[in-house]
Design a protein around this motif. Structure first.
Motif, mmCIF file in Angstrom:
data_model
loop_
_atom_site.group_PDB
_atom_site.id
_atom_site.type_symbol
_atom_site.label_atom_id
_atom_site.label_comp_id
_atom_site.label_asym_id
_atom_site.label_seq_id
_atom_site.Cartn_x
_atom_site.Cartn_y
_atom_site.Cartn_z
ATOM 1 N N LEU A 120 7.532 10.993 -5.082
ATOM 2 C CA LEU A 120 7.389 10.314 -6.406
ATOM 3 C C LEU A 120 8.838 10.314 -7.087
ATOM 4 C CD1 LEU A 120 5.254 9.390 -8.556
ATOM 5 C CD2 LEU A 120 5.040 12.041 -8.965
ATOM 6 N N SER A 121 9.310 9.331 -7.677
ATOM 7 C CA SER A 121 10.586 9.219 -8.178
ATOM 8 C C SER A 121 10.545 8.771 -9.480
ATOM 9 C CB SER A 121 11.409 8.386 -7.370
ATOM 10 O OG SER A 121 11.435 8.957 -5.972
ATOM 11 N N ALA A 122 11.413 9.089 -10.559
ATOM 12 C CA ALA A 122 11.739 8.406 -11.865
ATOM 13 C C ALA A 122 13.210 7.847 -11.943
ATOM 14 C CB ALA A 122 11.249 9.333 -12.981
ATOM 15 N N TRP A 123 13.086 6.809 -12.457
ATOM 16 C CA TRP A 123 14.439 6.009 -12.594
ATOM 17 C C TRP A 123 14.353 5.355 -14.019
ATOM 18 C CZ3 TRP A 123 16.876 5.573 -7.927
ATOM 19 C CH2 TRP A 123 16.282 5.836 -6.904
ATOM 20 N N ASP A 124 15.846 5.638 -14.684
ATOM 21 C CA ASP A 124 15.935 5.239 -16.024
ATOM 22 C C ASP A 124 16.164 3.584 -15.879
ATOM 23 O OD1 ASP A 124 18.888 4.860 -15.241
ATOM 24 O OD2 ASP A 124 19.386 6.444 -16.412
ATOM 25 N N GLU A 125 16.640 2.928 -17.255
ATOM 26 C CA GLU A 125 16.787 1.671 -17.130
ATOM 27 C C GLU A 125 18.116 1.124 -16.312
ATOM 28 O OE1 GLU A 125 15.317 -0.379 -21.065
ATOM 29 O OE2 GLU A 125 15.850 1.657 -21.550
ATOM 30 N N GLY B 96 13.197 5.916 -23.699
ATOM 31 C CA GLY B 96 13.612 4.541 -23.241
ATOM 32 C C GLY B 96 12.582 4.165 -21.897
ATOM 33 N N ARG B 97 12.740 3.167 -21.452
ATOM 34 C CA ARG B 97 11.667 2.649 -20.372
ATOM 35 C C ARG B 97 11.986 3.516 -19.110
ATOM 36 N NH1 ARG B 97 9.032 -2.549 -21.202
ATOM 37 N NH2 ARG B 97 8.477 -2.320 -18.869
ATOM 38 N N ILE B 98 10.762 3.981 -18.314
ATOM 39 C CA ILE B 98 11.287 4.704 -17.085
ATOM 40 C C ILE B 98 10.324 4.017 -16.044
ATOM 41 C CG2 ILE B 98 10.834 6.895 -15.791
ATOM 42 C CD1 ILE B 98 11.565 8.284 -18.395
ATOM 43 N N LYS B 99 10.916 3.777 -14.955
ATOM 44 C CA LYS B 99 10.252 3.339 -13.710
ATOM 45 C C LYS B 99 9.938 4.475 -12.794
ATOM 46 C CE LYS B 99 11.002 0.239 -9.842
ATOM 47 N NZ LYS B 99 11.452 -0.816 -9.102
ATOM 48 N N VAL B 100 8.685 4.480 -12.537
ATOM 49 C CA VAL B 100 8.249 5.760 -11.610
ATOM 50 C C VAL B 100 7.617 4.733 -10.378
ATOM 51 C CG1 VAL B 100 6.433 7.559 -11.320
ATOM 52 C CG2 VAL B 100 7.548 7.138 -13.623
ATOM 53 N N THR B 101 8.261 5.409 -9.309
ATOM 54 C CA THR B 101 7.837 4.930 -7.773
ATOM 55 C C THR B 101 7.211 5.962 -6.916
ATOM 56 O OG1 THR B 101 9.959 5.390 -7.034
ATOM 57 C CG2 THR B 101 9.717 3.321 -7.882
ATOM 58 N N GLN C 85 0.759 -1.077 0.014
ATOM 59 C CA GLN C 85 0.023 -0.077 -0.075
ATOM 60 C C GLN C 85 0.931 1.439 0.073
ATOM 61 O OE1 GLN C 85 -2.321 -0.548 3.688
ATOM 62 N NE2 GLN C 85 -3.936 -1.724 2.527
ATOM 63 N N LEU C 86 2.145 1.177 0.534
ATOM 64 C CA LEU C 86 2.749 2.408 0.681
ATOM 65 C C LEU C 86 3.739 2.522 -0.410
ATOM 66 C CD1 LEU C 86 3.695 2.163 4.586
ATOM 67 C CD2 LEU C 86 1.841 3.856 3.353
ATOM 68 N N HIS C 87 4.297 1.681 -1.029
ATOM 69 C CA HIS C 87 5.062 1.552 -2.177
ATOM 70 C C HIS C 87 4.697 0.922 -3.503
ATOM 71 C CE1 HIS C 87 8.109 2.431 1.110
ATOM 72 N NE2 HIS C 87 7.426 1.647 1.871
ATOM 73 N N LYS C 88 4.447 1.895 -4.289
ATOM 74 C CA LYS C 88 3.859 1.592 -5.596
ATOM 75 C C LYS C 88 4.714 1.711 -6.835
ATOM 76 C CE LYS C 88 -0.788 2.345 -3.900
ATOM 77 N NZ LYS C 88 -1.069 1.206 -3.629
ATOM 78 N N HIS C 89 4.800 0.930 -7.979
ATOM 79 C CA HIS C 89 5.809 1.292 -8.979
ATOM 80 C C HIS C 89 5.058 0.976 -10.253
ATOM 81 C CE1 HIS C 89 6.941 -2.749 -8.661
ATOM 82 N NE2 HIS C 89 7.173 -2.664 -9.682
ATOM 83 N N ILE C 90 5.413 1.692 -11.429
ATOM 84 C CA ILE C 90 4.921 1.336 -12.821
ATOM 85 C C ILE C 90 6.147 1.785 -13.766
ATOM 86 C CG2 ILE C 90 3.890 3.849 -13.226
ATOM 87 C CD1 ILE C 90 1.303 2.301 -14.332
ATOM 88 N N THR C 91 6.222 1.173 -14.736
ATOM 89 C CA THR C 91 7.090 1.188 -15.799
ATOM 90 C C THR C 91 6.134 1.860 -17.024
ATOM 91 O OG1 THR C 91 8.528 -0.356 -14.966
ATOM 92 C CG2 THR C 91 8.930 0.210 -17.072
ATOM 93 N N VAL C 92 6.985 3.017 -17.560
ATOM 94 C CA VAL C 92 6.359 3.342 -18.854
ATOM 95 C C VAL C 92 7.321 3.523 -19.977
ATOM 96 C CG1 VAL C 92 4.543 4.662 -17.837
ATOM 97 C CG2 VAL C 92 6.602 5.830 -18.043
ATOM 98 N N ASP C 93 7.044 3.161 -21.101
ATOM 99 C CA ASP C 93 7.807 3.477 -22.399
ATOM 100 C C ASP C 93 7.844 4.666 -22.826
ATOM 101 O OD1 ASP C 93 8.838 0.641 -22.378
ATOM 102 O OD2 ASP C 93 6.789 0.324 -23.267
ATOM 103 N N THR C 94 8.703 5.388 -23.072
ATOM 104 C CA THR C 94 9.129 6.742 -23.401
ATOM 105 C C THR C 94 10.054 6.750 -24.606
ATOM 106 O OG1 THR C 94 10.847 7.580 -22.040
ATOM 107 C CG2 THR C 94 8.775 7.617 -21.174
#
Length: 167
Positions: free
Chosen positions: A129-134, A110-115, A98-107
């Motif tokens: 809210l954070s964004a991480w590269d591949e 490249g792919r970016i993981k958003v947490t 519930q407290l930690h969610k993430h999703i990966t989107v294609d841009t």
């Protein structure tokens, strides 16, 4: 060293252990047989040492006289510890989800993981809210409301905004 207390037929193997018919304390847990307030039966509550509230409360078996509870024993205590530990572990996993969610989107980049990591502070809850590269490098991090809804659409909008703090 095992000590026997003749006043209540309790024996213990160390200073903190208690092995009584209705109270068993050992291995960081306390099992206490209590009157079930919902009916005429008995219940057992399992409390982890240092915690105020029981981790688990469940029905307890009646003794042979059908009036008093069955006494606690080592085997029953071990089963209760295992059950209560598994319940706590599942509860912790659910809270973490519930407290930690993430999703990966294609841009285009490249792919970016958003947490989204929610910090449930009593006075000032918030979320990161954070964004991480591949490669796992942090691209951006902003603080947002704890009720921010992370979805593919909201992640794409945040990335497209240049990682500005969402409203």
């Amino acid at each position: 060293m095992q000590e026997i207390d003749s006043n209540n037929d309790t024996f213990s193997t160390d200073d903190d252990a208690i092995h009584d018919a209705r109270l068993w304390r050992d291995e960081g847990w306390t099992a206490r047989v209590i009157k079930n307030e919902d009916d005429d039966g008995w219940a057992v509550e399992m409390t982890r040492d240092g915690e105020r509230e029981p981790a688990l409360i469940g029905p307890w078996t009646m003794g042979r006289d059908k009036k008093n509870p069955k006494p606690l024993d080592k085997s029953a205590f071990n089963t209760l510890v295992k059950t209560a530990s598994e319940f706590r572990r599942r509860s912790e996993q659910q809270l973490h989800a519930q407290l930690h969610k993430h999703i990966t989107v294609d841009t285009a980049e490249g792919r970016i993981k958003v947490t989204l990591d929610i910090v449930p502070d009593e006075d000032f809850p918030y979320a990161d809210l954070s964004a991480w590269d591949e490669m796992g490098d942090l691209l951006a991090k902003v603080q947002t409301a704890p009720n921010y809804k992370l979805s593919a659409d909201s992640a794409e909008r945040w990335i497209a905004s240049g990682y500005r703090r969402p409203n």
